[in-house]
Design a protein around this motif. Structure first.
Motif, PDB file in Angstrom:
ATOM      1  N   LYS A 221       0.834  -1.020   0.029  1.00  0.00           N
ATOM      2  CA  LYS A 221       0.102  -0.035   0.095  1.00  0.00           C
ATOM      3  C   LYS A 221       0.895   1.170   0.115  1.00  0.00           C
ATOM      4  O   LYS A 221       1.521   1.634   0.812  1.00  0.00           O
ATOM      5  N   VAL A 222       0.809   2.029  -1.146  1.00  0.00           N
ATOM      6  CA  VAL A 222       1.880   3.051  -1.258  1.00  0.00           C
ATOM      7  C   VAL A 222       1.053   4.455  -1.376  1.00  0.00           C
ATOM      8  O   VAL A 222       0.088   4.678  -2.131  1.00  0.00           O
ATOM      9  N   GLN A 223       1.935   5.410  -0.738  1.00  0.00           N
ATOM     10  CA  GLN A 223       1.188   6.761  -0.764  1.00  0.00           C
ATOM     11  C   GLN A 223       2.586   7.545  -1.372  1.00  0.00           C
ATOM     12  O   GLN A 223       3.609   7.564  -0.718  1.00  0.00           O
ATOM     13  N   LYS A 224       2.242   8.538  -2.133  1.00  0.00           N
ATOM     14  CA  LYS A 224       3.498   9.051  -2.612  1.00  0.00           C
ATOM     15  C   LYS A 224       3.118  10.800  -2.586  1.00  0.00           C
ATOM     16  O   LYS A 224       1.913  11.097  -2.657  1.00  0.00           O
ATOM     17  N   ALA A 225       4.213  11.402  -1.927  1.00  0.00           N
ATOM     18  CA  ALA A 225       3.901  12.932  -1.556  1.00  0.00           C
ATOM     19  C   ALA A 225       5.196  13.649  -2.377  1.00  0.00           C
ATOM     20  O   ALA A 225       6.289  13.011  -2.595  1.00  0.00           O
ATOM     21  N   ALA A 226       4.842  14.832  -3.055  1.00  0.00           N
ATOM     22  CA  ALA A 226       5.888  15.619  -3.591  1.00  0.00           C
ATOM     23  C   ALA A 226       5.385  17.263  -3.798  1.00  0.00           C
ATOM     24  O   ALA A 226       4.103  17.309  -3.728  1.00  0.00           O
ATOM     25  N   THR A 227       6.395  17.896  -3.780  1.00  0.00           N
ATOM     26  CA  THR A 227       6.061  19.416  -3.919  1.00  0.00           C
ATOM     27  C   THR A 227       7.111  20.034  -4.352  1.00  0.00           C
ATOM     28  O   THR A 227       8.588  19.653  -3.938  1.00  0.00           O
ATOM     29  N   MET A 228       7.203  21.126  -5.280  1.00  0.00           N
ATOM     30  CA  MET A 228       8.304  21.932  -5.486  1.00  0.00           C
ATOM     31  C   MET A 228       8.423  23.056  -4.754  1.00  0.00           C
ATOM     32  O   MET A 228       7.277  23.456  -4.014  1.00  0.00           O
ATOM     33  N   ILE A 229       9.588  23.365  -3.906  1.00  0.00           N
ATOM     34  CA  ILE A 229       9.803  24.466  -2.848  1.00  0.00           C
ATOM     35  C   ILE A 229      10.905  25.302  -3.666  1.00  0.00           C
ATOM     36  O   ILE A 229      11.940  24.676  -4.182  1.00  0.00           O
ATOM     37  N   ASN A 230      10.837  26.487  -3.201  1.00  0.00           N
ATOM     38  CA  ASN A 230      11.850  27.393  -3.592  1.00  0.00           C
ATOM     39  C   ASN A 230      12.082  28.298  -2.470  1.00  0.00           C
ATOM     40  O   ASN A 230      11.495  28.393  -1.466  1.00  0.00           O
ATOM     41  N   LEU A 231      13.223  28.881  -2.359  1.00  0.00           N
ATOM     42  CA  LEU A 231      13.811  29.372  -1.285  1.00  0.00           C
ATOM     43  C   LEU A 231      14.154  30.959  -1.192  1.00  0.00           C
ATOM     44  O   LEU A 231      14.469  31.249  -2.238  1.00  0.00           O
ATOM     45  N   ASN A 232      13.684  31.530  -0.295  1.00  0.00           N
ATOM     46  CA  ASN A 232      13.984  33.000   0.061  1.00  0.00           C
ATOM     47  C   ASN A 232      15.358  33.024   0.901  1.00  0.00           C
ATOM     48  O   ASN A 232      15.268  32.913   2.049  1.00  0.00           O
ATOM     49  N   TYR A 233      16.383  33.072   0.183  1.00  0.00           N
ATOM     50  CA  TYR A 233      17.807  33.238   0.987  1.00  0.00           C
ATOM     51  C   TYR A 233      17.921  34.202   2.117  1.00  0.00           C
ATOM     52  O   TYR A 233      18.294  33.849   3.085  1.00  0.00           O
ATOM     53  N   ASP A 234      17.342  35.388   1.878  1.00  0.00           N
ATOM     54  CA  ASP A 234      17.490  36.084   2.826  1.00  0.00           C
ATOM     55  C   ASP A 234      16.661  35.937   4.178  1.00  0.00           C
ATOM     56  O   ASP A 234      17.255  36.162   5.180  1.00  0.00           O
TER      57      ASP A 234
END
Length: 261
Positions: A221-234
């Motif tokens: 039984k498999v659940q898959k998770a994903a997201t694109m994340i971006n960084l505010n370096y300051d």
């Protein structure tokens, strides 16, 4: 579910978040540091595996040392915080929510999140194919660079029995397993563009094997998770001292390089 918000918390909210963290007691004879020791990075393609945690972080060519440090310290911090709030093996959604809250206070933001059940219509599956599939769903035009990068990293692990054993021991329990893969690129503006991908698995029988062997879908039984994340370096740099204080000496021993010495 909101994993990582599409806008950053306010500075006041982030300040309150870090103030709410429990004080980390360091070992009595902890080595003294005048400043945190930065991870020794080049700008070449590289990847790291968790020494005790089920995580792989991969960097494409051209990602700066500063951005690599930000990625690796952020994911360490978010994982430690989430582990305090929930058991990933029994409360996956609660764990992801805590992880997302923590990483947003490290300066990361997102506008998409996928958390889906795997289609078990195929007779056999491999875990690396599931990871690449879920990343392709969220990576958009970045998939053309991210998928080959991850393919090379996963191949490195698959060809090393010691790495397979390490990864399996860190990620699998008696009947459940989980791991996360974090590939990172850098935009032309110097902004790290990262995918967070995770698998949550329940094993219905002991048939199968290591993560990178084929499994019968009927046994999973498999659940898959994903997201694109971006960084505010300051935003990240403002809280980096607090992140490193919370991590303590763990920051030095969390990751192992996949490069052969």
């Amino acid at each position: 579910m909101d994993f990582v918000k599409d806008q950053l918390p306010s500075q006041d909210e982030t300040e309150q978040f870090f103030k709410s963290l429990p004080v980390q007691i360091q070992p009595r004879f902890a080595r003294l540091k005048s400043a945190p020791t930065p991870i020794n990075h080049s700008a070449d393609e590289d990847a790291f595996i968790g020494a005790k945690s089920p995580i792989v972080v991969a960097f494409a060519d051209g990602v700066s040392a500063e951005n690599r440090n930000a990625v690796m310290y952020s994911v360490q911090f978010a994982e430690k915080y989430a582990d305090m709030k929930a058991s990933r093996k029994t409360e996956a959604m609660k764990w992801y929510q805590a992880y997302g809250l923590a990483i947003s206070h490290c300066g990361w933001f997102s506008n998409s999140f996928v958390f889906v059940n795997h289609d078990t219509s195929k007779i056999n599956v491999t875990m690396d194919s599931l990871v690449l599939d879920i990343i392709a769903q969220v990576a958009g035009f970045n998939a053309a660079a991210i998928l080959p990068l991850l393919g090379r990293v996963l191949e490195t692990i698959k060809n090393d029995n010691a790495l397979i054993t390490l990864f399996d021991n860190n990620s699998k329990g008696d009947s459940v397993g989980s791991f996360q893969i974090v590939p990172c690129l850098e935009s032309s503006q110097g902004i790290p563009v990262t995918v967070f991908a995770g698998l949550e698995c329940e094993f219905k029988s002991r048939e199968g094997g290591a993560w990178f062997w084929k499994w019968k879908s009927s046994n999973l039984k498999v659940q898959k998770a994903a997201t694109m994340i971006n960084l505010n370096y300051d935003s990240y740099k403002r809280v980096e001292p607090k992140i490193l204080e919370f991590l303590g000496q763990e920051q030095d021993d969390f990751f192992m390089s996949l490069k052969k010495s």
